[in-house]
Write a protein that holds these residues in place. Sequence first.
Motif, PDB file in Angstrom:
ATOM      1  N   PHE A   1       0.821  -1.208   0.000  1.00 56.86           N
ATOM      2  CA  PHE A   1       0.000   0.000   0.000  1.00 56.86           C
ATOM      3  C   PHE A   1       0.855   1.259   0.000  1.00 56.86           C
ATOM      4  CE2 PHE A   1      -4.329  -1.420   0.067  1.00 56.86           C
ATOM      5  CZ  PHE A   1      -4.212  -2.748   0.425  1.00 56.86           C
ATOM      6  N   THR A   2       1.925   1.173  -0.771  1.00 57.66           N
ATOM      7  CA  THR A   2       2.761   2.347  -0.960  1.00 57.66           C
ATOM      8  C   THR A   2       1.922   3.470  -1.558  1.00 57.66           C
ATOM      9  OG1 THR A   2       4.687   0.950  -1.311  1.00 57.66           O
ATOM     10  CG2 THR A   2       4.825   3.249  -2.060  1.00 57.66           C
ATOM     11  N   GLY A   3       1.981   4.615  -0.918  1.00 61.57           N
ATOM     12  CA  GLY A   3       1.244   5.758  -1.429  1.00 61.57           C
ATOM     13  C   GLY A   3      -0.222   5.792  -1.036  1.00 61.57           C
ATOM     14  N   TYR A   4      -0.669   4.828  -0.271  1.00 63.38           N
ATOM     15  CA  TYR A   4      -2.069   4.794   0.143  1.00 63.38           C
ATOM     16  C   TYR A   4      -2.229   5.416   1.525  1.00 63.38           C
ATOM     17  CZ  TYR A   4      -3.897   1.683  -3.512  1.00 63.38           C
ATOM     18  OH  TYR A   4      -4.330   1.139  -4.694  1.00 63.38           O
ATOM     19  N   VAL A   5      -3.292   6.147   1.686  1.00 63.47           N
ATOM     20  CA  VAL A   5      -3.751   6.530   3.013  1.00 63.47           C
ATOM     21  C   VAL A   5      -4.446   5.322   3.626  1.00 63.47           C
ATOM     22  CG1 VAL A   5      -5.458   7.905   4.266  1.00 63.47           C
ATOM     23  CG2 VAL A   5      -4.008   8.977   2.513  1.00 63.47           C
ATOM     24  N   MET A   6      -4.132   5.041   4.882  1.00 63.64           N
ATOM     25  CA  MET A   6      -4.828   3.975   5.613  1.00 63.64           C
ATOM     26  C   MET A   6      -5.706   4.641   6.665  1.00 63.64           C
ATOM     27  SD  MET A   6      -3.871   1.260   4.108  1.00 63.64           S
ATOM     28  CE  MET A   6      -4.529   0.019   5.213  1.00 63.64           C
ATOM     29  N   GLY A   7      -6.976   4.275   6.652  1.00 64.84           N
ATOM     30  CA  GLY A   7      -7.918   4.927   7.554  1.00 64.84           C
ATOM     31  C   GLY A   7      -8.731   3.936   8.362  1.00 64.84           C
ATOM     32  N   TRP A   8      -9.342   4.461   9.400  1.00 65.69           N
ATOM     33  CA  TRP A   8     -10.257   3.708  10.239  1.00 65.69           C
ATOM     34  C   TRP A   8     -11.613   4.403  10.224  1.00 65.69           C
ATOM     35  CZ3 TRP A   8      -9.267  -0.984  12.386  1.00 65.69           C
ATOM     36  CH2 TRP A   8      -7.939  -1.374  12.485  1.00 65.69           C
ATOM     37  N   PHE A   9     -12.638   3.611  10.085  1.00 66.91           N
ATOM     38  CA  PHE A   9     -14.017   4.080  10.137  1.00 66.91           C
ATOM     39  C   PHE A   9     -14.768   3.223  11.143  1.00 66.91           C
ATOM     40  CE2 PHE A   9     -14.352   6.939   6.439  1.00 66.91           C
ATOM     41  CZ  PHE A   9     -13.139   6.672   5.828  1.00 66.91           C
ATOM     42  N   ARG A  10     -15.934   3.674  11.537  1.00 66.84           N
ATOM     43  CA  ARG A  10     -16.756   2.858  12.426  1.00 66.84           C
ATOM     44  C   ARG A  10     -18.225   3.071  12.105  1.00 66.84           C
ATOM     45  NH1 ARG A  10     -15.657   6.014  18.212  1.00 66.84           N
ATOM     46  NH2 ARG A  10     -16.896   7.891  17.738  1.00 66.84           N
ATOM     47  N   GLN A  11     -19.011   2.064  12.456  1.00 62.45           N
ATOM     48  CA  GLN A  11     -20.442   2.158  12.259  1.00 62.45           C
ATOM     49  C   GLN A  11     -21.153   1.542  13.453  1.00 62.45           C
ATOM     50  OE1 GLN A  11     -21.953   0.497   8.581  1.00 62.45           O
ATOM     51  NE2 GLN A  11     -23.776   1.795   8.705  1.00 62.45           N
ATOM     52  N   ALA A  12     -21.921   2.361  14.125  1.00 61.49           N
ATOM     53  CA  ALA A  12     -22.712   1.909  15.262  1.00 61.49           C
ATOM     54  C   ALA A  12     -24.096   1.486  14.777  1.00 61.49           C
ATOM     55  CB  ALA A  12     -22.841   3.034  16.289  1.00 61.49           C
ATOM     56  N   PRO A  13     -24.773   0.638  15.520  1.00 63.42           N
ATOM     57  CA  PRO A  13     -26.106   0.187  15.097  1.00 63.42           C
ATOM     58  C   PRO A  13     -27.051   1.362  14.865  1.00 63.42           C
ATOM     59  CG  PRO A  13     -25.320  -1.136  16.925  1.00 63.42           C
ATOM     60  CD  PRO A  13     -24.343  -0.008  16.755  1.00 63.42           C
ATOM     61  N   GLY A  14     -27.689   1.355  13.720  1.00 58.70           N
ATOM     62  CA  GLY A  14     -28.652   2.391  13.396  1.00 58.70           C
ATOM     63  C   GLY A  14     -28.056   3.715  12.976  1.00 58.70           C
ATOM     64  N   LYS A  15     -26.741   3.744  12.865  1.00 60.33           N
ATOM     65  CA  LYS A  15     -26.078   5.005  12.485  1.00 60.33           C
ATOM     66  C   LYS A  15     -25.281   4.814  11.203  1.00 60.33           C
ATOM     67  CE  LYS A  15     -25.673   6.961  17.120  1.00 60.33           C
ATOM     68  NZ  LYS A  15     -24.753   7.618  18.099  1.00 60.33           N
ATOM     69  N   GLU A  16     -24.941   5.928  10.582  1.00 54.72           N
ATOM     70  CA  GLU A  16     -24.136   5.871   9.378  1.00 54.72           C
ATOM     71  C   GLU A  16     -22.666   5.638   9.738  1.00 54.72           C
ATOM     72  OE1 GLU A  16     -26.775   8.770   6.430  1.00 54.72           O
ATOM     73  OE2 GLU A  16     -24.739   9.319   7.004  1.00 54.72           O
ATOM     74  N   ARG A  17     -21.951   5.103   8.777  1.00 55.77           N
ATOM     75  CA  ARG A  17     -20.515   4.928   8.956  1.00 55.77           C
ATOM     76  C   ARG A  17     -19.850   6.296   9.116  1.00 55.77           C
ATOM     77  NH1 ARG A  17     -18.105   2.330   3.864  1.00 55.77           N
ATOM     78  NH2 ARG A  17     -18.502   4.452   3.075  1.00 55.77           N
ATOM     79  N   GLU A  18     -18.905   6.377  10.018  1.00 55.36           N
ATOM     80  CA  GLU A  18     -18.215   7.638  10.224  1.00 55.36           C
ATOM     81  C   GLU A  18     -16.705   7.455  10.247  1.00 55.36           C
ATOM     82  OE1 GLU A  18     -19.068   9.497  13.958  1.00 55.36           O
ATOM     83  OE2 GLU A  18     -18.523   7.741  15.141  1.00 55.36           O
ATOM     84  N   PHE A  19     -16.029   8.487   9.808  1.00 55.01           N
ATOM     85  CA  PHE A  19     -14.570   8.508   9.815  1.00 55.01           C
ATOM     86  C   PHE A  19     -14.072   8.594  11.238  1.00 55.01           C
ATOM     87  CE2 PHE A  19     -10.376   9.530   8.331  1.00 55.01           C
ATOM     88  CZ  PHE A  19      -9.882  10.446   9.234  1.00 55.01           C
TER      89      PHE A  19
END
Length: 124
Positions: free
Chosen positions: A29-47
């Motif tokens: 993943f050279t040159g890639y941003v690595m990120g974490w997201f989360r999604q709680a029940p009933g909610k949208e995915r968030e950064f």
Amino acid sequence: QVQLVESGGGLVQAGGSLRLSCAASGRTFTGYVMGWFRQAPGKEREFVAAKTWSGASTYYADSVKGRFTVSRDNAKNTVYLQMNSLRPEDTAVYYCAADRSTVINTDGRTYEYWGQGTQVTVSS
């Protein structure tokens, strides 16, 4: 086949800590941003947080700033999320993702690769 595999989730009491790992395989993943997201029940995915490949830039959601730390070991093709002072509102499925970019995007739609997620549950 490109895979991102998260691990390290679990059940923890409020105030506790967890360390999530995301191991990438199938390509570097050279040159890639690595990120974490989360999604709680009933909610949208968030950064949650992300770091550029060089490590020069890191960005956190306001809700986790000062409590979470994202790091990466490019030699191991692995990214980590250290989560301290956990709160019940941190309960969610956490996903790692890779974005072919030199700048950090908080919109998950720009991320090309995703892991299957790991559950984090924080009890009060």
